[in-house]
Motif scaffolding. Structure first.
Motif, short mmCIF file in Angstrom:
data_model
loop_
_atom_site.label_atom_id
_atom_site.label_comp_id
_atom_site.label_asym_id
_atom_site.label_seq_id
_atom_site.Cartn_x
_atom_site.Cartn_y
_atom_site.Cartn_z
N SER A 11 0.81 -1.22 0.00
CA SER A 11 0.00 0.00 0.00
C SER A 11 0.84 1.26 0.00
CB SER A 11 -0.95 0.01 1.22
OG SER A 11 -1.81 -1.09 1.15
N LYS A 12 2.03 1.18 -0.52
CA LYS A 12 2.90 2.35 -0.67
C LYS A 12 3.05 2.67 -2.15
CE LYS A 12 5.75 1.61 3.45
NZ LYS A 12 7.13 1.39 3.93
N PHE A 13 3.28 3.94 -2.43
CA PHE A 13 3.54 4.32 -3.80
C PHE A 13 4.92 3.78 -4.22
CE2 PHE A 13 0.67 7.90 -2.59
CZ PHE A 13 -0.37 7.53 -3.43
N GLN A 14 5.00 3.26 -5.44
CA GLN A 14 6.27 2.77 -5.97
C GLN A 14 6.53 3.44 -7.32
OE1 GLN A 14 8.61 0.77 -4.51
NE2 GLN A 14 9.82 1.41 -6.27
N VAL A 15 7.63 4.14 -7.42
CA VAL A 15 7.96 4.86 -8.65
C VAL A 15 8.33 3.87 -9.75
CG1 VAL A 15 9.64 6.42 -9.69
CG2 VAL A 15 8.70 6.93 -7.43
N SER A 16 7.77 4.06 -10.93
CA SER A 16 8.12 3.23 -12.08
C SER A 16 8.86 4.01 -13.15
CB SER A 16 6.87 2.61 -12.70
OG SER A 16 6.01 3.62 -13.19
N CYS A 175 9.33 5.63 -3.14
CA CYS A 175 7.92 5.46 -2.78
C CYS A 175 7.07 6.71 -2.91
CB CYS A 175 7.83 4.95 -1.34
SG CYS A 175 8.57 6.07 -0.13
N SER A 176 7.66 7.86 -3.19
CA SER A 176 6.82 9.07 -3.23
C SER A 176 7.21 9.98 -4.39
CB SER A 176 6.91 9.83 -1.91
OG SER A 176 8.26 10.13 -1.59
N ARG A 177 8.29 10.73 -4.23
CA ARG A 177 8.67 11.70 -5.26
C ARG A 177 9.33 11.01 -6.46
NH1 ARG A 177 12.78 15.39 -3.30
NH2 ARG A 177 13.48 13.62 -2.06
N ASN A 178 9.09 11.55 -7.65
CA ASN A 178 9.76 11.02 -8.84
C ASN A 178 10.23 12.13 -9.78
OD1 ASN A 178 7.21 11.84 -9.77
ND2 ASN A 178 7.21 10.27 -11.39
N GLU A 179 10.22 13.38 -9.29
CA GLU A 179 10.67 14.51 -10.09
C GLU A 179 12.11 14.86 -9.73
OE1 GLU A 179 7.83 17.60 -9.39
OE2 GLU A 179 6.50 16.88 -10.96
N THR A 191 19.11 8.79 -6.18
CA THR A 191 18.90 8.12 -4.89
C THR A 191 18.47 9.10 -3.79
OG1 THR A 191 21.29 8.30 -4.42
CG2 THR A 191 20.50 6.24 -5.40
N SER A 192 18.63 10.40 -4.04
CA SER A 192 18.14 11.38 -3.05
C SER A 192 16.62 11.35 -2.95
CB SER A 192 18.62 12.79 -3.42
OG SER A 192 18.03 13.21 -4.64
N LEU A 193 15.97 10.77 -3.96
CA LEU A 193 14.51 10.66 -3.94
C LEU A 193 14.03 9.43 -3.17
CD1 LEU A 193 13.73 11.46 -7.70
CD2 LEU A 193 13.78 13.05 -5.77
N ALA A 194 14.95 8.56 -2.78
CA ALA A 194 14.57 7.32 -2.11
C ALA A 194 14.02 7.59 -0.72
CB ALA A 194 15.77 6.38 -2.03
N CYS A 195 13.14 6.71 -0.28
CA CYS A 195 12.52 6.86 1.04
C CYS A 195 13.34 6.18 2.14
CB CYS A 195 11.12 6.26 1.03
SG CYS A 195 10.02 7.02 -0.17
N ASP A 196 14.27 5.33 1.75
CA ASP A 196 15.08 4.63 2.75
C ASP A 196 16.51 5.19 2.76
OD1 ASP A 196 15.68 3.75 0.26
OD2 ASP A 196 15.56 1.61 0.68
N ASP A 197 17.34 4.57 3.56
CA ASP A 197 18.70 5.05 3.78
C ASP A 197 19.55 4.87 2.52
OD1 ASP A 197 21.04 5.92 4.83
OD2 ASP A 197 21.29 4.30 6.29
N ARG A 198 20.24 5.95 2.11
CA ARG A 198 21.07 5.89 0.90
C ARG A 198 22.55 6.05 1.22
NH1 ARG A 198 22.09 11.15 -2.20
NH2 ARG A 198 21.86 12.79 -0.65
#
Length: 319
Positions: A11-16, A175-179, A191-198
């Motif tokens: 139920s999370k957004f996943q960027v494609s 999971c959220s931003r893709n811009e 990878t700065s757009l990632a929701c987890d640790d980078r």
């Protein structure tokens, strides 16, 4: 819900796919930058193709120095073509969407070509070092076999070293931003757009930069230092002036190439807000060396200038 965001089982957004917005802060008029960028790209492709044709056609240029220059031309065209068609498509056709696989492939290609360019700079510096400091042993050291082995080593080294970058980037959770406030897919920019640790991506970028280009730069500077020491011992002011003129022009390009890499790495690692200058510098870093290398390495070389002229005259005679 945008088409580029999909709902996963959790139920999370996943960027494609990602959206490349271009240069931050100037989106309304950034299309005007397409003209100078397109001219730089065309000059890079045209000049490097001319160098390759000249080296291939002229038997007198089948020497290690010119063969390395030909290899550099191929790498330059690959580096410029990796980013410029997409950038021009963004400016001219508003084609801002890039799939996640294309984005990771671009990360791999950009870093691979940049690493290969660094390696060819090292090979060319070593070639000049042997030619000036050990002229009697030049033919035995810098042979066709050495050129082939050095080229294969640089291709394999960078092809393998860069693999962790897109692999680690693909493991992040977008999971959220893709811009992306950029014209291209950079490793830490994506990878700065990632929701987890980078942190793993940042460490990987830093380690690969030091292992690859850091060692190349150190050996390049050592080669030119030894060349200058050898030349300054000569009693011929003309030879000293010629060597200093050639080395200085080469070093200016090399220092721009590596300084831009350092600045961009520090900017990304500091995680500061995306600004216009670093993004513009990142684009120019991938297009200026391919367009200037032919002029610095080729047009300042007498033998290559004469070969250009012979090729030009031959073309006029055929007409």
């Amino acid at each position: 819900m945008p088409a580029s965001l999909k709902v996963s089982n959790s139920s999370k957004f996943q960027v494609s796919e990602f959206i490349l917005l271009g240069f931050p802060g100037i989106h309304s008029w950034q299309h005007w930058l397409s003209v100078p960028l397109a001219l730089l790209y065309l000059s890079a492709i045209g000049a490097n193709i001319l160098i390759l044709i000249t080296i291939f056609q002229d038997p007198s240029l089948k020497q290690p120095m010119y063969l390395f220059l030909g290899i550099l031309s191929i790498v330059d065209m690959g580096l410029a073509t990796t980013i410029m068609p997409k950038i021009l498509a963004i400016f001219w056709f508003n084609a801002k969407v890039i799939s996640i696989l294309e984005c990771f492939a671009q990360i791999y290609a950009i870093n691979c070509f940049i690493g290969m360019e660094s390696g060819i700079f090292l090979c060319m510096a070593f070639d000049r070092y042997v030619a000036i400091c050990h002229p009697l042993r030049y033919a035995s050291i810098v042979s066709n076999s050495f050129i082939l082995k050095a080229t294969l080593f640089m291709v394999l080294r960078n092809g393998l070293l860069v693999i962790p970058m897109p692999v680690l980037a693909a493991q992040r959770n977008y999971c959220s931003r893709n811009e992306i406030e950029h014209c291209l897919c950079s490793n830490l920019g994506v990878t700065s757009l990632a929701c987890d640790d980078r942190r793993a991506n940042s460490i990987c970028q830093l380690v690969l930069a030091w292992v690859g280009m850091g060692s190349d730069l150190g050996l390049i500077m050592l080669s030119y230092a030894l060349i200058l020491r050898s030349v300054l011992r000569l009693n011929s002011p003309e030879a000293v002036s010629k060597a200093l003129s050639t080395c200085s022009s080469h070093l200016i390009l090399i220092l721009f190439f590596y300084t831009a890499v350092v600045v961009l790495s520090i900017t990304h690692l500091s995680e500061t807000k995306v600004a216009l200058i670093p993004v513009l510098l990142n684009v120019l870093h991938n297009i200026i060396p391919p367009s200037l290398n032919p002029m610095v390495y080729a047009l300042r070389t007498k033998e290559l200038r004469e070969a250009f002229w012979r090729l030009f005259c031959l073309g006029l005679k055929k007409k």
